[in-house]
Design a protein around this motif. Structure first.
Motif, mmCIF file in Angstrom:
data_model
loop_
_atom_site.group_PDB
_atom_site.id
_atom_site.type_symbol
_atom_site.label_atom_id
_atom_site.label_comp_id
_atom_site.label_asym_id
_atom_site.label_seq_id
_atom_site.Cartn_x
_atom_site.Cartn_y
_atom_site.Cartn_z
ATOM 1 N N LEU A 3 0.791 -1.058 -0.049
ATOM 2 C CA LEU A 3 -0.096 -0.054 0.078
ATOM 3 C C LEU A 3 0.841 1.320 0.102
ATOM 4 C CD1 LEU A 3 -3.058 0.443 0.050
ATOM 5 C CD2 LEU A 3 -2.884 0.657 2.500
ATOM 6 N N LEU A 4 0.789 2.053 -0.959
ATOM 7 C CA LEU A 4 1.607 3.256 -1.313
ATOM 8 C C LEU A 4 0.666 4.443 -0.827
ATOM 9 C CD1 LEU A 4 3.919 4.984 -2.344
ATOM 10 C CD2 LEU A 4 2.780 4.792 -4.638
ATOM 11 N N THR A 5 1.389 5.274 -0.064
ATOM 12 C CA THR A 5 0.781 6.623 0.499
ATOM 13 C C THR A 5 1.263 7.436 -0.405
ATOM 14 O OG1 THR A 5 0.633 5.728 2.923
ATOM 15 C CG2 THR A 5 0.635 8.119 2.389
ATOM 16 N N ILE A 6 -0.075 8.135 -1.039
ATOM 17 C CA ILE A 6 0.364 9.335 -1.812
ATOM 18 C C ILE A 6 -0.464 10.599 -1.298
ATOM 19 C CG2 ILE A 6 -0.286 10.405 -4.112
ATOM 20 C CD1 ILE A 6 -0.179 7.708 -5.417
ATOM 21 N N GLN A 7 0.551 11.604 -1.535
ATOM 22 C CA GLN A 7 -0.029 13.070 -0.957
ATOM 23 C C GLN A 7 0.203 14.181 -1.741
ATOM 24 O OE1 GLN A 7 1.660 12.660 3.143
ATOM 25 N NE2 GLN A 7 3.182 13.868 2.514
ATOM 26 N N ASP A 8 -0.641 15.097 -1.740
ATOM 27 C CA ASP A 8 -0.506 16.160 -2.860
ATOM 28 C C ASP A 8 -0.317 17.246 -1.729
ATOM 29 O OD1 ASP A 8 -1.287 15.065 -5.012
ATOM 30 O OD2 ASP A 8 -3.117 15.636 -4.980
ATOM 31 N N GLU A 9 0.842 17.962 -1.950
ATOM 32 C CA GLU A 9 1.413 19.169 -1.048
ATOM 33 C C GLU A 9 1.408 20.161 -1.919
ATOM 34 O OE1 GLU A 9 5.067 18.036 0.445
ATOM 35 O OE2 GLU A 9 4.290 15.971 1.211
ATOM 36 N N THR A 10 1.380 21.495 -1.082
ATOM 37 C CA THR A 10 1.913 22.576 -1.586
ATOM 38 C C THR A 10 3.473 22.782 -1.349
ATOM 39 O OG1 THR A 10 1.896 23.874 0.613
ATOM 40 C CG2 THR A 10 -0.364 23.813 -0.646
ATOM 41 N N GLY A 13 4.872 22.825 1.727
ATOM 42 C CA GLY A 13 4.911 21.336 2.476
ATOM 43 C C GLY A 13 3.677 21.256 3.186
ATOM 44 N N ALA A 14 2.510 21.951 2.963
ATOM 45 C CA ALA A 14 1.419 21.581 3.490
ATOM 46 C C ALA A 14 0.560 20.709 2.674
ATOM 47 C CB ALA A 14 0.308 23.013 3.511
ATOM 48 N N VAL A 15 0.057 19.673 3.181
ATOM 49 C CA VAL A 15 -0.591 18.548 2.705
ATOM 50 C C VAL A 15 -2.084 18.902 2.398
ATOM 51 C CG1 VAL A 15 -1.147 16.023 3.019
ATOM 52 C CG2 VAL A 15 0.846 17.047 4.038
ATOM 53 N N LEU A 16 -2.130 18.839 1.072
ATOM 54 C CA LEU A 16 -3.685 19.147 0.624
ATOM 55 C C LEU A 16 -4.411 17.738 0.714
ATOM 56 C CD1 LEU A 16 -2.442 21.329 -2.492
ATOM 57 C CD2 LEU A 16 -3.471 22.028 -0.264
ATOM 58 N N GLY A 116 6.047 0.893 3.319
ATOM 59 C CA GLY A 116 6.295 2.214 4.042
ATOM 60 C C GLY A 116 6.750 3.163 3.128
ATOM 61 N N ALA A 117 6.471 2.823 1.852
ATOM 62 C CA ALA A 117 6.949 4.038 0.827
ATOM 63 C C ALA A 117 6.019 5.120 0.856
ATOM 64 C CB ALA A 117 7.191 3.364 -0.549
ATOM 65 N N THR A 118 6.392 6.483 0.414
ATOM 66 C CA THR A 118 5.494 7.502 0.170
ATOM 67 C C THR A 118 5.935 8.290 -1.389
ATOM 68 O OG1 THR A 118 7.077 9.040 1.463
ATOM 69 C CG2 THR A 118 5.301 7.731 2.510
ATOM 70 N N ALA A 119 4.995 8.849 -1.647
ATOM 71 C CA ALA A 119 5.002 9.621 -2.910
ATOM 72 C C ALA A 119 4.117 10.811 -2.592
ATOM 73 C CB ALA A 119 4.757 9.094 -4.059
ATOM 74 N N SER A 120 5.072 12.097 -2.926
ATOM 75 C CA SER A 120 4.275 13.213 -2.711
ATOM 76 C C SER A 120 4.426 14.037 -3.884
ATOM 77 C CB SER A 120 5.262 14.356 -1.626
ATOM 78 O OG SER A 120 5.231 13.631 -0.392
ATOM 79 N N PHE A 121 3.371 14.414 -4.234
ATOM 80 C CA PHE A 121 3.046 15.341 -5.768
ATOM 81 C C PHE A 121 2.922 16.727 -5.200
ATOM 82 C CE2 PHE A 121 2.074 10.970 -6.826
ATOM 83 C CZ PHE A 121 2.273 11.080 -8.197
ATOM 84 N N VAL A 122 4.061 17.504 -5.661
ATOM 85 C CA VAL A 122 3.912 18.998 -5.091
ATOM 86 C C VAL A 122 3.584 19.798 -6.435
ATOM 87 C CG1 VAL A 122 5.438 20.763 -4.407
ATOM 88 C CG2 VAL A 122 5.774 18.568 -3.592
#
Length: 130
Positions: A3-10, A13-16, A116-122
């Motif tokens: 399960l990969l955690t994906i987050q959109d950020e500004t 660094g604020a998580v949207l 435990g991997a994470t991917a952030s889309f900024v």
């Protein structure tokens, strides 16, 4: 299946938004990661076809609303067109991707997405006035 955690950020660094994506393999290219994410977003929206589309890139013929995009009239979104728009946005620096806190540079770069991997889309905001 991981399960990969994906987050959109500004850019600050604020998580949207935060979502989870099931992946079968531990190694993917950035291109495959973006495509998987976009396909999942479009499938979720197309299943309900109401309300706001919360996705990586704005669909054609939609308007920007608070925290997403609205299609008028509500209709199915073409997943392949959305993938194309997302890949193009990545190449034109519309957003960048951090995987396990490391910025990836190209669509063909292979990344590790094990437990435990994470991917952030900024998402980057264009400057007003040029």
């Amino acid at each position: 299946m991981a399960l990969l955690t994906i987050q959109d950020e500004t850019a600050t660094g604020a998580v949207l938004t935060r979502l989870s994506l099931e992946i079968a393999q531990e190694m993917l290219t950035v291109r495959e990661l973006i495509a998987r994410r976009v396909h999942d977003e479009v499938a979720a929206y197309n299943a309900r076809q109401t309300g706001t589309f919360h996705g990586l890139v704005q669909p054609t013929e939609s308007e920007r609303v608070l925290n997403g995009f609205r299609l008028r009239p509500a209709k199915a979104i073409d997943a392949e067109k959305q993938v194309y728009r997302a890949l193009e946005a990545f190449q034109q620096n519309g957003f960048f991707v951090l995987v396990n806190d490391r910025q990836v540079e190209s669509l063909d770069e292979e990344i590790w997405l094990g437990a435990g991997a994470t991917a952030s889309f900024v998402k980057l905001t264009p400057l007003v006035g040029g």
